[in-house]
Design a protein around this motif. Structure first.
Motif, mmCIF file in Angstrom:
data_model
loop_
_atom_site.group_PDB
_atom_site.id
_atom_site.type_symbol
_atom_site.label_atom_id
_atom_site.label_comp_id
_atom_site.label_asym_id
_atom_site.label_seq_id
_atom_site.Cartn_x
_atom_site.Cartn_y
_atom_site.Cartn_z
ATOM 1 N N ILE A 136 24.619 85.807 16.031
ATOM 2 C CA ILE A 136 23.530 86.779 15.869
ATOM 3 C C ILE A 136 23.974 87.926 14.969
ATOM 4 N N THR A 137 25.215 88.386 15.177
ATOM 5 C CA THR A 137 25.766 89.450 14.331
ATOM 6 C C THR A 137 25.795 89.026 12.865
ATOM 7 N N ALA A 138 26.212 87.770 12.615
ATOM 8 C CA ALA A 138 26.261 87.270 11.240
ATOM 9 C C ALA A 138 24.867 87.203 10.627
ATOM 10 N N ASN A 139 23.872 86.787 11.422
ATOM 11 C CA ASN A 139 22.501 86.738 10.923
ATOM 12 C C ASN A 139 21.989 88.138 10.599
ATOM 13 N N PHE A 140 22.322 89.109 11.462
ATOM 14 C CA PHE A 140 21.894 90.482 11.187
ATOM 15 C C PHE A 140 22.586 91.023 9.941
ATOM 16 N N TRP A 141 23.851 90.650 9.764
ATOM 17 C CA TRP A 141 24.591 91.058 8.562
ATOM 18 C C TRP A 141 23.946 90.437 7.314
ATOM 19 N N ARG B 103 21.051 92.238 5.760
ATOM 20 C CA ARG B 103 21.342 93.419 4.928
ATOM 21 C C ARG B 103 21.448 93.063 3.442
ATOM 22 N N CYS C 292 17.328 86.639 14.674
ATOM 23 C CA CYS C 292 18.268 87.240 15.633
ATOM 24 C C CYS C 292 17.634 87.376 17.005
ATOM 25 N N LYS D 105 29.767 86.849 5.011
ATOM 26 C CA LYS D 105 28.748 86.718 6.065
ATOM 27 C C LYS D 105 28.608 85.259 6.498
ATOM 28 N N ALA E 218 26.643 85.347 20.299
ATOM 29 C CA ALA E 218 26.563 86.778 19.980
ATOM 30 C C ALA E 218 27.110 87.052 18.580
ATOM 31 N N LEU E 219 28.213 86.398 18.240
ATOM 32 C CA LEU E 219 28.798 86.558 16.904
ATOM 33 C C LEU E 219 27.886 85.964 15.836
#
Length: 567
Positions: free
Chosen positions: A339-344, A347, A534, A360, A336-337
């Motif tokens: 995935i968060t880093a990939n979404f970040w 950006r 993600c 990131k 989950a973390l």
């Protein structure tokens, strides 16, 4: 010699071999342009310096694990070390691209022998309660190898020459061989017979070759091409035959009972997803740093090392803790973390800086370390002790296959995104130029033609593109101006020159905006691809929840503080 010193030196022997094999998967990447200049050859041929290693590694890893369990892990490990050391030495003296590729394939085979055997050899050295700590250290070394590869490859290539990316393995290999000979004890799987499962070996090798080669070449031939479809179909058929053979065989290379252990199967599938996520993130980020931000491969490699180094931190911590609390929530939370880093990372824009990227990557590395070590520890904890060797081969094979699949899919998505985004940017650029009231028709046509070439060159997407393209346009305009003026009477030359100067000034005014639009379009293609990754990684979260048994505490007894495993 004290037991602590003995274990330290013996573990060092194992880790050096492991580190060396993983290092060579990435150390060569930065040196590929220099190797290409040295030998010649196109991009497709040069890529086989990487692909040959990865293909051989994925194809042979399960077979080598089985042979090690049957005939001695120390013996097989030494064979792998000797083969890897010798091929590294010979690769440094390679006289042609073809010879180098052949030696890289041999290195891949040697790596496939070394890597899976390191897990059972390491766990044999320590009591079971320390296995989580050992796997944590194993994960940390894995991160160090990944971090060192691009940076060390760039340094050796720049300061010495590309041959040293292979020569550096020779002293490492010799040290590991000597320490192994004197300190590592032989171990086997006592439940394995000595009869080689030829049918199983041939079918699994053929299946892995078909799958891996198809995924490597999918973007060259096209996913729907007859060659790729035939390879994938062949892989499926051979896999089915393999499982049929293993089911009926008296001494199968893969005990199918392992796959009935739900935590082990869940962990193997989780590592498949992790392998895909790791390579796709590294691939996308490295291309973003070099193509959008215009960094050199060496600088990009140094920045990417933040990702691997940060993974070492959580690997050392999460490995031992997973022995106490189980791997499930570490793995699920880590994915989950991640995935968060990939979404970040999605950006990031064309105007992002190095300091926008580093946090990131650090988060992604922490997430990977939080996931990898506990899941690997789970694969050891949930199988019979004598089956640690073959289980290591299975999970390393699934991780390798996930890595190849991840790159194949993400390259297809990225190419599709770049094509779509660049087409829209080109249309907007043409409209901007054609509606300009200052430029003449001939200048508009010339400018459109020159700027359309931008999306075919990686360097044209960096921040230096505007200056480079401006110099190119200015040189062309100056040459044409000189030619046109020479054909005019002197009385008309001053007026014509003033008109052409106005054209050049207008080009200088609008060109930076055109380049910025192209860079923004390219950055959007990377952004959308990160978001796509993600969605792919989401499947890893439910798989991670099956990667270990549940650990609960009994509430009614004084020993409630001791975790109890349940299904």
């Amino acid at each position: 010699m004290s037991i602590r010193l003995y274990r330290t030196l013996a573990f060092t022997a194992v880790i050096i071999g492991f580190f060396m094999a993983l290092l060579d998967a990435t150390i060569v990447n930065v040196a590929l342009p220099e190797i290409s200049r040295h030998f010649g050859g196109d991009v497709g041929q040069v890529s086989w310096i990487m692909n040959g290693y990865n293909l051989a590694f994925a194809v042979f890893i399960l077979t080598s694990s089985r042979l090690a369990d049957q005939f001695g892990r120390k013996k097989v490990f030494l064979i792998g070390l000797f083969l890897f050391t010798m091929t590294s030495l010979l690769a440094g003296f390679a006289t042609s691209m073809e010879v180098l590729i052949a030696l890289r394939i041999c290195q891949g085979l040697a790596g496939a022998i070394i890597v899976p055997v390191t897990v059972p050899l390491a766990t044999e050295l320590f009591p079971k309660e320390m296995h989580g700590t050992i796997i944590g250290a194993w994960g940390a070394i894995s991160g160090l190898a990944a971090a060192s590869g691009p940076a060390l490859g760039g340094i050796l290539t720049e300061q010495l020459n590309w041959q040293w990316i292979f020569f550096v393995n020779v002293p490492l290999g010799i040290i590991s061989i000597v320490l192994t000979l004197f300190l590592i004890k032989e171990s086997y799987d006592p439940t394995s017979g000595k009869k080689i499962d030829y049918a199983g070996t041939v079918t699994i090798t053929g299946a892995m070759f078909c799958f891996t080669y198809a995924l490597i070449k999918a973007n060259d031939y096209g996913w729907g091409s007859p060659a790729i479809m035939l390879l994938l179909a062949g892989g499926v058929v051979l896999s089915l035959v393999f499982f049929l053979v293993e089911r009926r065989g008296k001494e199968p290379m893969l005990p199918l009972s392992l796959l009935k252990i739900k935590p082990f199967s869940g962990a193997a599938l989780t590592l498949f997803v992790i392998g895909a996520g790791l390579t796709t993130m590294s691939f996308l980020t490295s291309f973003y740093l070099t193509r959008i931000l215009g960094m050199t491969e060496l600088k990009a490699g140094l920045i990417l090392s933040v990702f691997a180094l940060s993974s070492m931190v959580t690997s050392v911590i999460s490995g031992p803790l997973s022995n106490k609390f189980g791997a499930r929530w570490f793995a699920a939370g880590g994915i989950a973390l991640f995935i968060t880093a990939n979404f970040w990372l999605s950006r990031l824009t064309a105007g992002s800086t190095t300091m926008d990227v580093i946090p990131k990557l650090a988060l992604a590395g922490l997430a990977l370390g939080m996931t990898m070590a506990p899941v690997m520890a789970s694969t050891i904890r949930n199988v019979p002790e004598e089956k640690v060797g073959i289980s290591s081969g299975i999970v390393n094979m699934t991780k390798a296959l996930g890595s190849v699949l991840g790159v194949a899919i993400i390259v297809t998505v990225l190419q599709t995104q770049i094509t779509g985004q660049m087409d829209r940017a080109r249309e907007d650029m043409a409209k901007t130029i054609q509606t300009n009231a200052v430029l003449t028709s001939s200048v508009k046509h010339q400018l459109v033609t020159m700027t359309e070439k931008m999306n075919t060159k990686s360097s044209s997407l960096s921040s230096a593109s505007s200056d480079g393209l401006m110099k190119q346009v200015s040189a062309t305009m100056a040459k044409e101006t000189q030619l046109a003026l020479s054909k005019l009477p002197k009385a008309q030359q001053a007026q014509a020159k003033a008109a052409m100067d106005r054209q050049t000034a207008e080009i200088r005014r609008i060109l930076p905006g055109i380049v910025t639009d192209y860079r923004d379009a390219a950055a959007r293609s990377f952004s959308h691809t990160f978001v796509f990754s993600c969605w792919l990684l989401l499947i890893g979260i439910p798989l991670a929840l099956f990667s270990d048994r549940r650990y609960i505490k009994k509430s009614a007894l004084p020993v409630s503080s001791v975790p109890v495993e349940t299904d």
